[in-house]
Design a protein around this motif. Structure first.
Motif, PDB file in Angstrom:
ATOM      1  N   UNK A  16      -2.315   7.695   4.401  1.00 49.32           N
ATOM      2  CA  UNK A  16      -2.101   9.135   4.223  1.00 49.32           C
ATOM      3  C   UNK A  16      -1.492   9.731   5.489  1.00 49.32           C
ATOM      4  N   UNK A  17      -0.419  10.480   5.283  1.00 51.16           N
ATOM      5  CA  UNK A  17       0.153  11.301   6.344  1.00 51.16           C
ATOM      6  C   UNK A  17      -0.340  12.714   6.074  1.00 51.16           C
ATOM      7  N   UNK A  18      -1.186  13.191   6.955  1.00 54.34           N
ATOM      8  CA  UNK A  18      -1.832  14.480   6.788  1.00 54.34           C
ATOM      9  C   UNK A  18      -1.317  15.441   7.858  1.00 54.34           C
ATOM     10  N   UNK A  19      -0.452  16.394   7.496  1.00 54.40           N
ATOM     11  CA  UNK A  19       0.101  17.303   8.505  1.00 54.40           C
ATOM     12  C   UNK A  19      -0.953  18.132   9.232  1.00 54.40           C
ATOM     13  N   UNK A  20      -2.125  18.285   8.639  1.00 58.55           N
ATOM     14  CA  UNK A  20      -3.191  19.053   9.292  1.00 58.55           C
ATOM     15  C   UNK A  20      -3.779  18.298  10.483  1.00 58.55           C
ATOM     16  N   UNK A  74      -9.800  22.095   6.321  1.00 56.57           N
ATOM     17  CA  UNK A  74     -10.887  21.388   5.630  1.00 56.57           C
ATOM     18  C   UNK A  74     -10.440  20.761   4.299  1.00 56.57           C
ATOM     19  N   UNK A  75      -9.613  21.460   3.542  1.00 53.77           N
ATOM     20  CA  UNK A  75      -9.130  20.915   2.270  1.00 53.77           C
ATOM     21  C   UNK A  75      -8.218  19.715   2.505  1.00 53.77           C
ATOM     22  N   UNK A  76      -7.354  19.807   3.519  1.00 51.73           N
ATOM     23  CA  UNK A  76      -6.472  18.685   3.845  1.00 51.73           C
ATOM     24  C   UNK A  76      -7.288  17.474   4.286  1.00 51.73           C
ATOM     25  N   UNK A  77      -8.287  17.694   5.135  1.00 48.91           N
ATOM     26  CA  UNK A  77      -9.098  16.584   5.643  1.00 48.91           C
ATOM     27  C   UNK A  77      -9.908  15.924   4.534  1.00 48.91           C
ATOM     28  N   UNK A  78     -10.453  16.730   3.645  1.00 51.42           N
ATOM     29  CA  UNK A  78     -11.218  16.177   2.517  1.00 51.42           C
ATOM     30  C   UNK A  78     -10.321  15.363   1.595  1.00 51.42           C
ATOM     31  N   UNK A 128       5.935   7.376   0.722  1.00 53.40           N
ATOM     32  CA  UNK A 128       6.440   6.872  -0.561  1.00 53.40           C
ATOM     33  C   UNK A 128       6.306   7.917  -1.659  1.00 53.40           C
ATOM     34  N   UNK A 129       5.355   8.845  -1.477  1.00 47.98           N
ATOM     35  CA  UNK A 129       5.068   9.852  -2.501  1.00 47.98           C
ATOM     36  C   UNK A 129       4.450  11.071  -1.827  1.00 47.98           C
ATOM     37  N   UNK A 130       4.469  12.192  -2.542  1.00 48.78           N
ATOM     38  CA  UNK A 130       3.850  13.427  -2.073  1.00 48.78           C
ATOM     39  C   UNK A 130       2.701  13.754  -3.014  1.00 48.78           C
ATOM     40  N   UNK A 131       1.593  14.173  -2.430  1.00 46.38           N
ATOM     41  CA  UNK A 131       0.452  14.645  -3.218  1.00 46.38           C
ATOM     42  C   UNK A 131       0.189  16.086  -2.798  1.00 46.38           C
ATOM     43  N   UNK A 132       0.143  16.971  -3.794  1.00 42.54           N
ATOM     44  CA  UNK A 132      -0.027  18.396  -3.516  1.00 42.54           C
ATOM     45  C   UNK A 132      -1.480  18.827  -3.661  1.00 42.54           C
ATOM     46  N   UNK A 133      -1.869  19.737  -2.787  1.00 40.80           N
ATOM     47  CA  UNK A 133      -3.195  20.350  -2.854  1.00 40.80           C
ATOM     48  C   UNK A 133      -3.115  21.609  -3.714  1.00 40.80           C
ATOM     49  N   UNK A 134      -4.240  22.059  -4.246  1.00 39.62           N
ATOM     50  CA  UNK A 134      -4.228  23.297  -5.038  1.00 39.62           C
ATOM     51  C   UNK A 134      -3.626  24.457  -4.256  1.00 39.62           C
ATOM     52  N   UNK A 185       0.854  -1.176   0.000  1.00 35.81           N
ATOM     53  CA  UNK A 185       0.000   0.000   0.000  1.00 35.81           C
ATOM     54  C   UNK A 185       0.901   1.242   0.000  1.00 35.81           C
ATOM     55  N   UNK A 186       0.617   2.163  -0.879  1.00 40.28           N
ATOM     56  CA  UNK A 186       1.385   3.394  -0.981  1.00 40.28           C
ATOM     57  C   UNK A 186       1.028   4.345   0.150  1.00 40.28           C
ATOM     58  N   UNK A 187       2.066   4.920   0.754  1.00 42.93           N
ATOM     59  CA  UNK A 187       1.868   5.922   1.793  1.00 42.93           C
ATOM     60  C   UNK A 187       2.115   7.298   1.183  1.00 42.93           C
ATOM     61  N   UNK A 188       1.121   8.162   1.297  1.00 38.27           N
ATOM     62  CA  UNK A 188       1.148   9.492   0.688  1.00 38.27           C
ATOM     63  C   UNK A 188       1.277  10.558   1.772  1.00 38.27           C
ATOM     64  N   UNK A 189       2.128  11.532   1.510  1.00 35.68           N
ATOM     65  CA  UNK A 189       2.233  12.715   2.361  1.00 35.68           C
ATOM     66  C   UNK A 189       1.496  13.850   1.650  1.00 35.68           C
ATOM     67  N   UNK A 190       0.562  14.503   2.327  1.00 31.89           N
ATOM     68  CA  UNK A 190      -0.167  15.627   1.745  1.00 31.89           C
ATOM     69  C   UNK A 190       0.603  16.922   1.955  1.00 31.89           C
ATOM     70  N   UNK A 191       0.731  17.698   0.907  1.00 33.27           N
ATOM     71  CA  UNK A 191       1.437  18.972   0.976  1.00 33.27           C
ATOM     72  C   UNK A 191       0.563  20.054   0.351  1.00 33.27           C
ATOM     73  N   UNK A 192       0.466  21.184   1.032  1.00 27.18           N
ATOM     74  CA  UNK A 192      -0.338  22.267   0.489  1.00 27.18           C
ATOM     75  C   UNK A 192      -0.255  23.494   1.367  1.00 27.18           C
ATOM     76  N   UNK A 193      -0.899  24.547   0.949  1.00 27.24           N
ATOM     77  CA  UNK A 193      -0.853  25.801   1.698  1.00 27.24           C
ATOM     78  C   UNK A 193      -1.666  25.712   2.983  1.00 27.24           C
ATOM     79  N   UNK A 194      -1.136  26.331   4.030  1.00 25.68           N
ATOM     80  CA  UNK A 194      -1.842  26.395   5.311  1.00 25.68           C
ATOM     81  C   UNK A 194      -1.795  27.813   5.884  1.00 25.68           C
ATOM     82  N   UNK A 195      -0.600  28.365   5.949  1.00 23.32           N
ATOM     83  CA  UNK A 195      -0.390  29.657   6.594  1.00 23.32           C
ATOM     84  C   UNK A 195      -1.225  30.750   5.945  1.00 23.32           C
TER      85      UNK A 195
END
Length: 117
Positions: free
Chosen positions: A35-39, A19-23, A63-69, A1-11
């Motif tokens: 999923x590793x969700x920093x939020x 909410x975007x990270x959780x969704x 294993x990979x990074x997935x970026x949010x808008x 199973x692939x483990x994904x780290x979520x990356x995106x704007x927060x500050x």
């Protein structure tokens, strides 16, 4: 199973963009990803530096990074993507990952990176 780290704007975003990270995390988990969700970590009292130290440690377990808008406009997300690319980790947009999840994530187009930090 692939483990994904979520990356995106927060500050500076309402509710730290949680909410975007959780969704995104919920959508990816529903497709079988870990999923590793920093939020989901830290607190509002964490300063940027403490949060980035924590988040980059978590990134190393993925294993990979997935970026949010909007990730391109985030200093922290750009740093996370840069580190991932330097370590030869694949980086995908959320849209590409969700689309490819129905088939094979390895076939999803990775982000072509040209960043100056």
């Amino acid at each position: 199973m692939t483990c994904i780290y979520l990356s995106g704007p927060m500050t500076g975003l309402p509710h730290g963009n949680r909410p975007a990270f959780l969704e995104a995390a919920q959508s990816l988990r529903a497709r079988g990803f870990r999923v590793i969700n920093p939020a989901e970590y830290g607190s509002a009292e964490d300063d940027w530096y403490a949060a980035m130290r924590r988040d980059i440690r978590m990134l190393m377990d993925a294993d990979a990074v997935v970026t949010l808008p909007g990730w391109e406009r985030s200093r922290g997300a750009r740093l996370e993507v840069y580190v991932a690319c330097q370590l030869n980790m694949p980086v995908y947009t959320l849209t590409a990952c969700l689309r490819a999840a129905e088939e094979d994530l390895a076939k999803a187009p990775a982000i072509q990176l040209s960043l100056e930090l």
